[in-house]
Scaffold this motif. Structure first.
Motif, PDB file in Angstrom:
ATOM      1  N   SER A 178       0.851  -1.200   0.000  1.00  0.00           N
ATOM      2  CA  SER A 178       0.000   0.000   0.000  1.00  0.00           C
ATOM      3  C   SER A 178       0.877   1.238   0.000  1.00  0.00           C
ATOM      4  CB  SER A 178      -0.883   0.018   1.249  1.00  0.00           C
ATOM      5  OG  SER A 178      -0.066   0.156   2.408  1.00  0.00           O
ATOM      6  N   VAL A 179       0.264   2.364  -0.360  1.00  0.00           N
ATOM      7  CA  VAL A 179       0.965   3.645  -0.288  1.00  0.00           C
ATOM      8  C   VAL A 179       1.386   3.933   1.158  1.00  0.00           C
ATOM      9  CG1 VAL A 179       0.632   6.141  -0.507  1.00  0.00           C
ATOM     10  CG2 VAL A 179      -0.112   4.624  -2.350  1.00  0.00           C
ATOM     11  N   GLU A 180       0.508   3.588   2.108  1.00  0.00           N
ATOM     12  CA  GLU A 180       0.830   3.824   3.524  1.00  0.00           C
ATOM     13  C   GLU A 180       2.099   3.078   3.922  1.00  0.00           C
ATOM     14  OE1 GLU A 180      -2.130   3.006   2.428  1.00  0.00           O
ATOM     15  OE2 GLU A 180      -3.713   4.149   3.429  1.00  0.00           O
ATOM     16  N   ALA A 181       2.191   1.807   3.528  1.00  0.00           N
ATOM     17  CA  ALA A 181       3.358   1.003   3.890  1.00  0.00           C
ATOM     18  C   ALA A 181       4.624   1.612   3.293  1.00  0.00           C
ATOM     19  CB  ALA A 181       3.177  -0.432   3.412  1.00  0.00           C
ATOM     20  N   ALA A 182       4.536   2.034   2.034  1.00  0.00           N
ATOM     21  CA  ALA A 182       5.699   2.657   1.384  1.00  0.00           C
ATOM     22  C   ALA A 182       6.099   3.931   2.116  1.00  0.00           C
ATOM     23  CB  ALA A 182       5.387   2.943  -0.087  1.00  0.00           C
ATOM     24  N   CYS A 183       5.106   4.753   2.464  1.00  0.00           N
ATOM     25  CA  CYS A 183       5.413   6.026   3.129  1.00  0.00           C
ATOM     26  C   CYS A 183       5.978   5.793   4.530  1.00  0.00           C
ATOM     27  CB  CYS A 183       4.176   6.914   3.176  1.00  0.00           C
ATOM     28  SG  CYS A 183       3.744   7.573   1.543  1.00  0.00           S
ATOM     29  N   MET A 209      10.695   6.130   8.213  1.00  0.00           N
ATOM     30  CA  MET A 209      11.721   5.478   9.040  1.00  0.00           C
ATOM     31  C   MET A 209      13.120   5.697   8.469  1.00  0.00           C
ATOM     32  SD  MET A 209       9.856   1.917  10.169  1.00  0.00           S
ATOM     33  CE  MET A 209      11.317   1.293  11.027  1.00  0.00           C
ATOM     34  N   THR A 210      13.217   5.678   7.149  1.00  0.00           N
ATOM     35  CA  THR A 210      14.518   5.899   6.498  1.00  0.00           C
ATOM     36  C   THR A 210      15.065   7.286   6.835  1.00  0.00           C
ATOM     37  OG1 THR A 210      13.822   4.455   4.691  1.00  0.00           O
ATOM     38  CG2 THR A 210      15.694   5.910   4.261  1.00  0.00           C
ATOM     39  N   ILE A 211      14.205   8.270   6.743  1.00  0.00           N
ATOM     40  CA  ILE A 211      14.627   9.647   7.030  1.00  0.00           C
ATOM     41  C   ILE A 211      14.946   9.791   8.524  1.00  0.00           C
ATOM     42  CG2 ILE A 211      13.934  12.087   6.971  1.00  0.00           C
ATOM     43  CD1 ILE A 211      14.182  10.958   4.168  1.00  0.00           C
ATOM     44  N   GLN A 212      14.076   9.243   9.367  1.00  0.00           N
ATOM     45  CA  GLN A 212      14.294   9.370  10.812  1.00  0.00           C
ATOM     46  C   GLN A 212      15.603   8.721  11.252  1.00  0.00           C
ATOM     47  OE1 GLN A 212      10.752   7.823  12.747  1.00  0.00           O
ATOM     48  NE2 GLN A 212      10.286   9.864  13.531  1.00  0.00           N
ATOM     49  N   GLY A 248       6.112  10.480  -6.803  1.00  0.00           N
ATOM     50  CA  GLY A 248       6.479  11.385  -5.724  1.00  0.00           C
ATOM     51  C   GLY A 248       7.947  11.368  -5.388  1.00  0.00           C
ATOM     52  N   HIS A 249       8.477  12.552  -5.034  1.00  0.00           N
ATOM     53  CA  HIS A 249       9.787  12.637  -4.399  1.00  0.00           C
ATOM     54  C   HIS A 249       9.497  12.443  -2.905  1.00  0.00           C
ATOM     55  CE1 HIS A 249      10.790  14.024  -8.311  1.00  0.00           C
ATOM     56  NE2 HIS A 249      10.385  15.264  -8.146  1.00  0.00           N
ATOM     57  N   ALA A 250       9.353  11.186  -2.524  1.00  0.00           N
ATOM     58  CA  ALA A 250       8.710  10.873  -1.247  1.00  0.00           C
ATOM     59  C   ALA A 250       9.496  11.379  -0.046  1.00  0.00           C
ATOM     60  CB  ALA A 250       8.490   9.365  -1.146  1.00  0.00           C
ATOM     61  N   GLY A 251      10.794  11.432  -0.137  1.00  0.00           N
ATOM     62  CA  GLY A 251      11.598  11.887   0.997  1.00  0.00           C
ATOM     63  C   GLY A 251      11.339  13.326   1.370  1.00  0.00           C
ATOM     64  N   ASP A 252      10.842  14.108   0.414  1.00  0.00           N
ATOM     65  CA  ASP A 252      10.487  15.502   0.678  1.00  0.00           C
ATOM     66  C   ASP A 252       8.992  15.696   0.914  1.00  0.00           C
ATOM     67  OD1 ASP A 252      13.142  16.408   0.102  1.00  0.00           O
ATOM     68  OD2 ASP A 252      12.679  16.247  -2.037  1.00  0.00           O
ATOM     69  N   ALA A 255       7.658  14.496  15.394  1.00  0.00           N
ATOM     70  CA  ALA A 255       8.802  13.590  15.307  1.00  0.00           C
ATOM     71  C   ALA A 255       8.882  12.926  13.937  1.00  0.00           C
ATOM     72  CB  ALA A 255       8.725  12.538  16.416  1.00  0.00           C
ATOM     73  N   GLU A 256       7.738  12.535  13.375  1.00  0.00           N
ATOM     74  CA  GLU A 256       7.761  11.862  12.067  1.00  0.00           C
ATOM     75  C   GLU A 256       8.285  12.788  10.972  1.00  0.00           C
ATOM     76  OE1 GLU A 256       3.842  10.283  11.295  1.00  0.00           O
ATOM     77  OE2 GLU A 256       4.574   8.325  11.956  1.00  0.00           O
TER      78      GLU A 256
END
Lengths: 469, 469
Positions: A237-242, A247-250, A379-383, B112-113
């Motif tokens: 899902s989109v939620e799982a990807a996001c 977590m990657t950014i954190q 999307g440039h999801a990290g941003d 935090a997220e």
């Protein structure tokens, strides 16, 4: 557009200034309709509005002369790079003079020890990176199109690797610009940081030609990474990807690119490039660093992906294999267009805090379905930034209206989530009506600055601000 | 200072506004001389210029009321955080009302997220990091003093780890501010990037209170790194040390701190902290990342240091041992003062492209020697930024004059190397005369903006711009 431009053309001034410029610049001034139409070209459904002449300056001094002539006659000045902007930035609603930067295409200096360079505004990003090839350095910002550095600066462009390297906001160190009064200013020195007065550099970055004409740009450069790893991972899902993105950014993994393609986009990519990726929301990643570092980063992401319910994370440090894994992302735009051959793609973007990205994308997908539109999402999801490419037949007014209404809802949705109506395309003409919704009284402050620096409103009038507010 | 302030005090307006504020705010308004003198305190040799009253607001609405009253009576407004600024920023050359942010000390939200938070302007950086302790996040900018976030925003502060995390320019996502007209604006939403109109956030960052009063600041946060390594390395010369810095940056080693101490500073540190470091130019480094990553970074630097002729690079991932290795750097300021007990330290800073850093530091050391001054040097070498602490007896006019002349030559030298007259301290009163040398016609553009947004010049008058230019 429903933003009617009620500004008035200054016919007398335009005629006079063309005469003056012709006398001074000869056939550097062009008035043929085909050329003028090319300079009003926009990549949106916004109708072209032609300038009255196009001029090709060879130097900053020539730009000064042109701007002063236009100021004397109160005639609009529209800077033009490659015309790849997306919100009508190069249109000439009141006519005027389009200044084409094609001849200002020199890399003026490269300071390898300082990791910076200074270029003329017409240099394109691909041209710059070709020039840098032997230095071990590169300029990272990649908005997709082979845009000019001047245009990228003016629209505060970014793209896939902004999550690692920032946008033009972070990567422009200084500009020189000719103001509405025809004076050249330099906004900063080459020091990496400064606390000396107002940040004029950042004021010009993203000002869309409304405060002056850029005549050079000093950019930060990056060392070419020793190693690059990349890969792709499907999610249920989109939620799982996001969640994986968050977590990657954190965790502080210095991901160089982390791109989200929705299921429709993946389907389009498979069809277009003859691939067999899972047709579910997917993340495309790239890591830059040392050999050991990029392997470690990819492993850490694999753990995160698994924790978030992702499928197998295929990744590699082999360049050919990496290109293969990224093929779907590379061809996403052309693949999208094939979802409806003959349709025109209306590209729009918003950006939200990443905690709201999944919610925003999912609601937008539901909106697309309910509207009967075909519109894949990348999307440039990290941003927290994503694009919707709405495929419409611009000859059918009901489709255009549906697309416009959709864009309106998309922007309202992003603003309600504390986001922005444009992460990287700019306001131009297309998003003027959303700026006051986003900025409130802040728009008055912007207008005060515009009024102070360009009291006659000759600098790219009708962009960012409507005439009739 | 030779910048005579020829602006006139508005005695009648000041008396009137104090009356109005007393009536509305009671004993939130204070006029005792001791308190007023504390609010004109500067950490330089610039003489204090007292405000006529100090007020302690509890809310943004109260700030609006205060600013409107001051606007009605054309009385200066001077925002005050902790008073740790270095160039006379909190002085009141024409008197007026100092707004002390001490009670506006709440962390309003932590997302935090999204790795961001929003704080009131009186929150200090140490307070913020204490608040964040359980979130796994931290706010990296560290200018040394426990400054307020409002003050750090206003002066575009940075410090030791800007080389990795950027300055306030890169770390402020948005502010709210009360303008000279008493309206509150918000400069941006919480999206990581935006192309929506002029970059008002960056305009307010570094505006030194001259465009409005900050009422909240939204900041980027960072994940606390999994591991930290740190160490120290002596070099035979400043040039050798700077070459190592340049190679480190060029290789893209994401160094978190890379500090240069000159031989005099090292000598002072040994004496003060009873250490036995080599008394030659030294680099202090810190690396943030994964366990494997920080070890790799330290090893890579060790190779670079050896190649540049450096001595042994002592480094560790053990926290206690790291603190021990960094002791000289941590105590550098206090150690400096002991080079001449009883003297006052005049702290000044410039910033140059890193390719010019060695040359600039060496010429400055020669200048110090020729001037008979005692003045150790500490640099944020990765940014090309360095500080000189000139130890003078401020009761001896000849010493003050010599220090002033030295600062003048230092600034001229930095500007000649395409640097800036201040990397992180700001212009305030102390560096006003150098701003036109650095910015040329750009200062006119700054003045036009100031005039447009604060036509009565009530917002921290006499800072950035002199009255009499």
């Amino acid at each position: 557009m429903s933003d009617v431009d009620t500004g008035l053309r200054n016919e007398e001034g335009i005629a006079a200034v063309i005469g003056v410029l012709r006398q001074r610049f000869g056939d550097q001034v062009q008035t043929g309709e085909t050329l003028r139409a090319q300079h009003a070209h926009t990549t949106t459904y916004i109708a072209g509005q032609l300038p009255d002449a196009v001029i090709f300056p060879n130097s900053t001094d020539e730009i000064k002369t042109i701007v002063r002539a236009c100021a004397d006659h109160r005639v609009p000045v529209i800077p033009f790079g490659t015309g790849s902007s997306l919100e009508g930035h190069v249109n000439a609603p009141l006519g005027g003079i389009s200044i084409d930067m094609a001849r200002l295409d020199k890399v003026l200096e490269v300071n390898a020890e300082d990791l910076d360079c200074t270029v003329e505004p017409g240099v394109t990003r691909e041209q710059l990176n070709t020039h840098l090839r032997d230095t071990g350095l590169f300029f990272p910002i990649d908005p997709g199109a082979n845009a000019s550095i001047g245009g990228m600066t003016a629209t505060r462009a970014s793209g896939t690797n902004a999550v690692r390297y920032g946008t033009m906001r972070e990567n422009v160190m200084a500009v020189t610009a000719v103001t509405a009064a025809g004076e050249e200013i330099r906004t900063a020195r080459r020091a990496r940081k400064s606390s000396a007065g107002y940040d004029l550099t950042r004021l010009f970055v993203g000002s869309e030609g409304t405060l002056g004409v850029l005549t050079s740009v000093t950019l930060k450069l990056q060392g070419i990474p020793q190693a690059i790893s990349g890969g792709v991972c499907p999610f249920p899902s989109v939620e799982a990807a996001c969640n994986a993105v968050i977590m990657t950014i954190q965790m502080g993994i210095p991901v160089a690119r982390i791109e989200l393609l929705d299921a429709l986009q993946m389907k389009a990519c498979n069809a277009y490039s003859n691939l067999s990726n899972p047709e579910s929301p997917s993340l495309f990643l790239e890591f830059h660093g040392t050999e050991a570092g990029v392997a470690e980063q990819a492993s850490l992401f694999a753990e995160i992906a698994a924790e978030c319910g992702g499928g197998e994370f295929l990744w590699t440090t082999n360049p050919e294999r990496r290109t293969e894994l990224w093929k779907a992302r590379h061809n996403a735009y052309w693949a999208s267009l094939q979802l409806r051959p003959g349709a025109k793609g209306l590209s729009t973007d918003v950006c939200v805090p990443i905690s709201r990205l999944a919610e925003c994308v999912v609601e937008t997908q539901e909106d697309i379905a309910a509207s009967g539109l075909i519109a894949p999402i990348v999307g440039h999801a990290g941003d927290g930034n994503f694009h919707v490419l709405v495929l419409i037949d611009t000859d059918i007014p009901a489709e255009v209206a549906a697309a416009e209404a959709f864009v309106g809802r998309l922007n309202t949705r992003a603003l309600a989530m504390d986001g922005t109506c444009t992460g990287e395309h700019g306001i131009g003409q297309g998003k003027r009506r959303y700026l006051p919704l986003e900025m409130g009284e802040g728009v008055s402050v912007m207008r005060q600055i515009k009024q102070a620096l360009d009291p006659m409103n000759i600098m790219n009038p009708g962009k960012i601000f409507s005439f009739n507010d």
